[in-house]
Enzyme design. Sequence first.
Site, short mmCIF file in Angstrom:
data_model
loop_
_atom_site.label_atom_id
_atom_site.label_comp_id
_atom_site.label_asym_id
_atom_site.label_seq_id
_atom_site.Cartn_x
_atom_site.Cartn_y
_atom_site.Cartn_z
N ASP A 1 52.75 76.65 2.49
CA ASP A 1 52.94 75.34 1.84
C ASP A 1 53.79 74.42 2.72
O ASP A 1 53.57 73.20 2.76
CB ASP A 1 53.62 75.57 0.48
CG ASP A 1 53.26 74.50 -0.53
OD1 ASP A 1 52.91 73.38 -0.13
OD2 ASP A 1 53.35 74.77 -1.74
N HIS B 1 55.23 78.04 -9.56
CA HIS B 1 55.38 77.42 -8.24
C HIS B 1 55.68 75.94 -8.50
O HIS B 1 54.81 75.22 -8.98
CB HIS B 1 54.05 77.63 -7.50
CG HIS B 1 53.84 76.92 -6.21
ND1 HIS B 1 53.45 77.58 -5.06
CD2 HIS B 1 53.92 75.60 -5.86
CE1 HIS B 1 53.29 76.71 -4.07
NE2 HIS B 1 53.57 75.49 -4.54
N HIS C 1 57.22 72.13 -7.35
CA HIS C 1 57.72 71.18 -6.35
C HIS C 1 58.85 70.40 -6.99
O HIS C 1 58.93 70.27 -8.22
CB HIS C 1 56.58 70.29 -5.85
CG HIS C 1 55.68 71.04 -4.90
ND1 HIS C 1 55.74 70.88 -3.53
CD2 HIS C 1 54.78 72.02 -5.13
CE1 HIS C 1 54.87 71.71 -2.96
NE2 HIS C 1 54.28 72.41 -3.92
N CYS D 1 51.33 69.38 -0.59
CA CYS D 1 49.89 69.39 -0.36
C CYS D 1 49.50 68.06 0.28
O CYS D 1 49.79 66.99 -0.27
CB CYS D 1 49.17 69.56 -1.70
SG CYS D 1 47.39 69.35 -1.56
N ASN E 1 58.93 72.10 -2.04
CA ASN E 1 59.03 73.10 -3.12
C ASN E 1 60.49 73.32 -3.51
O ASN E 1 61.41 73.00 -2.76
CB ASN E 1 58.51 74.45 -2.62
CG ASN E 1 57.02 74.43 -2.35
OD1 ASN E 1 56.55 73.61 -1.58
ND2 ASN E 1 56.29 75.30 -2.98
N1 COA Z 1 38.17 78.06 7.53
C1 COA Z 1 37.80 77.47 8.70
N2 COA Z 1 36.80 76.59 8.82
C2 COA Z 1 36.10 76.32 7.70
C3 COA Z 1 36.41 76.91 6.47
C4 COA Z 1 37.49 77.80 6.41
N3 COA Z 1 37.86 78.38 5.26
N4 COA Z 1 35.55 76.44 5.55
C5 COA Z 1 34.72 75.59 6.17
N5 COA Z 1 35.05 75.51 7.48
C6 COA Z 1 34.42 74.68 8.50
C7 COA Z 1 32.92 74.85 8.57
O1 COA Z 1 32.61 75.89 9.45
C8 COA Z 1 32.48 73.52 9.10
O2 COA Z 1 32.74 73.49 10.49
P1 COA Z 1 31.91 72.54 11.48
O3 COA Z 1 32.24 71.12 11.10
O4 COA Z 1 32.46 72.91 12.84
O5 COA Z 1 30.49 72.91 11.27
C9 COA Z 1 33.45 72.54 8.43
O6 COA Z 1 34.60 73.32 8.09
C10 COA Z 1 32.89 71.91 7.19
O7 COA Z 1 32.40 72.93 6.32
P2 COA Z 1 32.07 72.67 4.77
O8 COA Z 1 31.67 73.95 4.14
O9 COA Z 1 31.14 71.50 4.68
O10 COA Z 1 33.48 72.34 4.19
P3 COA Z 1 34.03 70.95 3.65
O11 COA Z 1 34.04 69.93 4.72
O12 COA Z 1 33.32 70.65 2.37
O13 COA Z 1 35.53 71.35 3.34
C11 COA Z 1 37.15 73.02 2.74
C12 COA Z 1 35.85 72.31 2.36
C13 COA Z 1 37.61 73.76 1.50
C14 COA Z 1 36.88 73.97 3.86
C15 COA Z 1 38.21 71.99 3.21
O14 COA Z 1 38.28 70.95 2.28
C16 COA Z 1 39.56 72.61 3.39
O15 COA Z 1 39.79 73.44 4.28
N6 COA Z 1 40.55 72.18 2.59
C17 COA Z 1 41.92 72.66 2.74
C18 COA Z 1 42.58 72.74 1.42
C19 COA Z 1 44.02 73.11 1.56
O16 COA Z 1 44.39 74.00 2.30
N7 COA Z 1 44.89 72.40 0.82
C20 COA Z 1 46.28 72.64 0.81
C21 COA Z 1 46.66 73.90 0.12
S1 COA Z 1 46.39 73.89 -1.61
ZN ZN Z 2 52.80 73.90 -3.40
#
Ligand code: COA
Ligand code: ZN
Length: 312
Positions: A16, A208, A210, A241, A250
Amino acid sequence: MTLSEKLTITEVAPRDGFQNTSTFIPTNDKIRIIERLLQAGIDSIQIGSFVNPKAIPQMRDTADVVASILPRFRAKNLSVLVPNERGARFAVESGIPEITFVISVTESHNRANVRRSVDDAFAELATIVSSDSYPFDHIKLDLATVFGCPFDGITPFELVRARVARAHEIGIRDICLCDTIGTATPRQTRAYISALRSEFPDIAYRVHFHDTRGVGIANTLAAINSGITRVETSVCGIGGCPFAPGAAGNTSTEDLVFLLSAMEIDTGISLEEIIAAAKFVATVVPGPNTSGHLIHVDDDKMFPRGLYKIVK
Ligand code: COA
Ligand code: ZN
């Protein structure tokens, strides 16, 4: 909770906190901080996340962090956060035994955070829970925006209840109630926890918070008084986030350990060592989201005889 019971703190700064910094923290610094936290007595820690590096570039080295920490600290409860099946696959490959899957209670925040609907996110979690391809020892669910949402305001309890019911249906028995933006109050905390515990008593809950409005510790105590024995905090109070505008860090680990040790509630964490770790983190991790108080206190000036000897 009785005073003899142990309270488990799960440290989330390496996920986080590190996910939300203005610049990338070098992998070796992340590893040094995690080592210090574990040596201070933390025995449950989220050490990163497998997420799209384009969405959260600060987490792009999680595989390297796991490869360094896991072989040396297998006995500790190490976990990573994942938002989808792809993240779960990376987690399997890394060998980490436990994952946290994240879904927001509110549709708007879920779409902002993981770019899919709540229903689709639950469908993906159901696959991970039921498929032999994901042989984790443990799967926990972080429910985000349980108390409030940056887009929708205060989260109605009925919506929380519906998400917990869905999680229960697919077999989840460990849920962290996350106050993603720091709007919870002790009254709301007590009400939500007691209703959930009575309706879904076979789920183990964690909290959890903040600390956006300075009531993170008060909410934590309200949760403990409602029967919660597992709490997530972040050393130095770093956290936030990137998809929750305006949220602060947090509740800080060292502030909570200080308070609990004064209340003679055991966490197994050394107060001196966690404060020293927090002061070290403050020198390494760039701001701005820090909520910790104790890192700003100069105990040598205020308590030359040693604060920790007289705190009780
Ligand atoms: N780890 C690494 N790469 C990932 C992945 C993961 N878990 N999930 C998807 N990808 C990559 C895909 O391979 C793709 O790569 P490319 O552009 O090189 O082809 C790209 O991300 C897009 O994939 P897609 O399935 O279309 O994902 P998206 O663009 O709809 O995004 C998430 C969805 C969930 C992957 C993205 O929004 C994300 O990582 N969010 C992070 C949320 C987070 O951590 N928030 C804070 C904590 S709560
Ligand atoms: Zn948090």
